[in-house]
Write an enzyme that holds these catalytic residues in place. Structure first.
Site, short mmCIF file in Angstrom:
data_model
loop_
_atom_site.label_atom_id
_atom_site.label_comp_id
_atom_site.label_asym_id
_atom_site.label_seq_id
_atom_site.Cartn_x
_atom_site.Cartn_y
_atom_site.Cartn_z
N ASP A 45 -7.50 -4.11 -8.60
CA ASP A 45 -6.79 -3.20 -7.70
C ASP A 45 -7.76 -2.54 -6.70
O ASP A 45 -8.96 -2.47 -6.94
CB ASP A 45 -6.08 -2.10 -8.50
CG ASP A 45 -7.05 -1.29 -9.34
OD1 ASP A 45 -8.00 -1.89 -9.89
OD2 ASP A 45 -6.88 -0.07 -9.44
N GLU A 46 -7.18 -2.09 -5.61
CA GLU A 46 -7.87 -1.23 -4.65
C GLU A 46 -9.27 -1.71 -4.28
O GLU A 46 -10.22 -0.97 -4.34
CB GLU A 46 -7.95 0.21 -5.20
CG GLU A 46 -6.60 0.80 -5.46
CD GLU A 46 -6.66 2.23 -6.00
OE1 GLU A 46 -5.98 3.08 -5.42
OE2 GLU A 46 -7.38 2.48 -6.98
#
Ligand SMILES: *[C@@H]1O[C@H](CO)[C@@H](O)[C@H](O)[C@H]1NC(C)=O
Ligand SMILES: *[C@@H]1O[C@H](CO)[C@@H](O)[C@H](O)[C@H]1NC(C)=O
Ligand SMILES: *[C@@H]1O[C@H](CO)[C@@H](O)[C@H](O)[C@H]1NC(C)=O
Ligand SMILES: *[C@@H]1O[C@H](CO)[C@@H](O)[C@H](O)[C@H]1NC(C)=O
Ligand SMILES: *[C@@H]1O[C@H](CO)[C@@H](O)[C@H](O)[C@H]1NC(C)=O
Length: 536
Positions: free
Chosen positions: A333-334
């Site tokens: 993620d991210e």
């Protein structure tokens, strides 16, 4: 106005404010004492009972296999645990009630109809039947995990009459979970959590029939996992020398969870969220550049070096030994692309691969290689939604975790349309708190409320409550999670139409008091009290 006058006005303002927030807006009634004795949380699929109650002997209560039953050491330990739970219910009574009735229940018969399984899995069978009546009470299941869930249910059926007698209603329960994946995420990187807190939380999870501990064990801030192949990771990446999880600690968590039918799925989030990794593993992270010179700061894991993949492979070989679950969470993620963009080696690599400018493609190459390593090692994996959003093709049995609060329905429709299994956490970021009964929202979220075919809906295999660690540690994490996470537990276990907060409130209040009685510092739902002061 004099000082006293101001004080009175401000006290009145505070009172008014508090009342507006709690009474008028949401129309609560306080929960007085025992609101729903003998009720079960999460609510079973089918629960029929009569007003006939039967006394229960707590002191010498026993659990006995019927002749045809398989036996199982996991259950033998559970019997001891639940004997303790039953005894704790009468710990406040100075005079223990000795039932004089002719018909008393002093044992629960156990019928385990298949061989004992050692470790729980995504496909474990948790269904059970429970019959409680005068002559014989019996708990039946096709698997050890169903017996564990049924023992929890049985313990919740017991209640104390006004005269201090423990009784149980005549009852038949036929039960199974709606979803097979029902998780809690704890984050031990932003704040270290002691072993005691993690184990206490596993107890609370078992009382709520959760079955996955998603251990977000490392992140940017600290690396508390003690690796035997790469000991510098925690030596340099942990907050302090004592804020670590040794191999013995991890084994203790895994075993404690296993005995409660809870899987431990560790998350080793890469290529982003990995700053703390870089402290103990030189050349792992991408050096960021400013004005064509290394700036001294670092970005995500460097995806263009062979050494990166040798490192991940060695680490994962160890993780496979340490964590018996067949799934690992790869994160993903991210991922911020700025540092990759600044680095000339990365730019050159992308030119060679003819993927200039498309940094999501670079992430895809990275995740692809990591997933090949997993495949080679026989590990299945979970990823955060961005991996799929960025176009990465994941393996057939991969699970995609949908967390972004912005349009989770659209995301679920997309992920399942691609044929991937999904779990949802978007509505259940319990680290976010409000001055109100926010469990209403968690409780009423319907996971299947997205556009998709029946097949797509079947690809949604569950969800989890997340407790990110920025503002919690051992001082407040248990009360912040419980009983708010119980709302998620019922959503994931009980039937779809069990979603009425008015009907749930007295049962949840009862369940909260029950958790407090069992030593879980679960916070109040609203105004009111539990019938006994359990000294927490
Ligand atoms: C259990 O029995 C009591 C006492 O007879 C009765 O008030 C209560 O409604 C019963 N509860 C259930 C769940 O049947
Ligand atoms: C429990 O069992 C023990 C030993 O079998 C016995 O001494 C004791 O009286 C029993 N207590 C009750 C409450 O039945
Ligand atoms: C690189 O990509 C472009 C556009 O997709 C394509 O036209 C070109 O043939 C590719 N070159 C190589 C060497 O693959
Ligand atoms: C499902 O699709 C319809 C038509 O495109 C749309 O109006 C509706 O809002 C969608 N529902 C959800 C839950 O996304
Ligand atoms: C929820 O339950 C209450 C009490 O049984 C009932 O009055 C109310 O209509 C129910 N609400 C919904 C939306 O079904």
């Amino acid at each position: 106005m004099d000082k006293l006058g101001w004080l009175i006005v401000s006290v009145m303002l505070c009172r008014t404010f508090a009342n507006t927030q709690s009474d008028e807006e949401f129309g609560y009634v306080p929960s007085l004492g025992d609101t729903s004795p003998g009720s079960v949380w999460p609510q079973p699929q089918s629960h029929t009972s009569t007003a006939q109650t039967i006394p229960v002997t707590i002191e010498n209560f026993s659990f006995n296999y019927v002749a045809s039953s398989y036996q199982c050491s996991t259950l033998d330990q559970a019997f001891k645990r639940y004997q303790g739970v039953l005894r704790s219910m009468t710990s406040h009574l100075r005079l223990k009630f000795r039932p004089m009735a002719l018909q008393v229940i002093s044992a629960l018969d156990i019928n385990l109809m298949s061989l004992c399984e050692h470790y729980p899995s995504l496909h474990m069978n948790e269904a059970y039947n429970l019959v409680v009546k005068e002559d014989q009470s019996i708990l039946t299941s096709g698997s050890v995990w169903g017996i564990l869930r049924g023992l929890e249910t049985f313990s919740q059926l017991l209640w104390e009459t006004a005269t201090g007698e423990m009784v149980v209603n005549k009852t038949t329960i036929i039960d199974h979970p709606r979803y097979t994946y029902r998780g809690i995420l704890l984050d031990t990187s932003r704040h270290y959590l002691s072993l005691n807190v993690i184990l206490k939380n596993l107890d609370a999870m078992a009382y709520n029939k959760f079955n996955v501990f998603h251990w977000h064990i490392v992140d940017q801030e600290s690396f508390p996992y003690v690796s035997q192949v790469y000991p510098d990771l925690s030596r340099k990446g942990a907050y302090q020398a004592n804020y670590v999880y040794t191999p013995d600690d991890v084994a203790a968590v895994v075993e404690y969870a296993r005995l409660r039918g809870i899987r431990v799925v560790p998350e080793f989030d890469t290529p982003g969220h990995s700053l703390s990794w870089g402290l103990g593993q030189p050349d792992l992270l991408t050096p960021c550049y400013a004005s064509e010179k290394p700036s001294g700061t670092f970005g995500p894991i460097n995806p263009i070096l062979k050494s990166t993949y040798r490192f991940i492979r060695n680490l994962f070989i160890e993780l496979k030994e340490v964590f018996p679950d067949s799934y690992i969470h790869l994160g993903g993620d991210e991922v911020s692309f700025d540092c990759w963009k600044s680095n000339p080696d990365i730019t050159n690599y992308m030119k060679q691969k003819n993927i200039t400018g498309d940094y999501a493609k670079l992430e895809e190459i990275y995740i692809q290689k990591i997933s090949e390593i997993c495949e080679e090692l026989g590990l299945s994996y979970i990823v955060w939604q961005e991996v799929v959003d960025n176009g990465v093709q994941v393996k057939g049995d991969a699970v995609v975790e949908v967390w972004k609060r912005n349009k989770p329905q659209v995301e679920l429709a997309k992920v399942t349309k691609l044929g991937y299994h999904a779990i949802i956490t978007a509505p259940w970021y319990l680290n976010r708190i409000q001055y109100r009964e926010d469990w209403y929202n968690f409780y009423q979220y319907e996971p299947t409320n997205f556009n998709g075919t029946k097949e797509q809906k079947n690809l949604l295999i569950g969800g989890e409550a997340c407790m990110w660690g920025e503002y919690v540690d051992g001082t407040n994490i248990i009360p912040r999670l419980w009983p708010r996470a119980s709302a998620v537990a019922e959503r994931l276990w009980s039937a779809k139409d069990v979603n009425n907060v008015t009907e749930a409130t007295p049962r949840l209040h009862q369940h909260r008091c029950r958790m407090v009685q069992r030593g879980i510092a679960a916070e109040p739902l609203h105004k009111g009290y539990c019938i006994h002061d359990w000294g927490i």
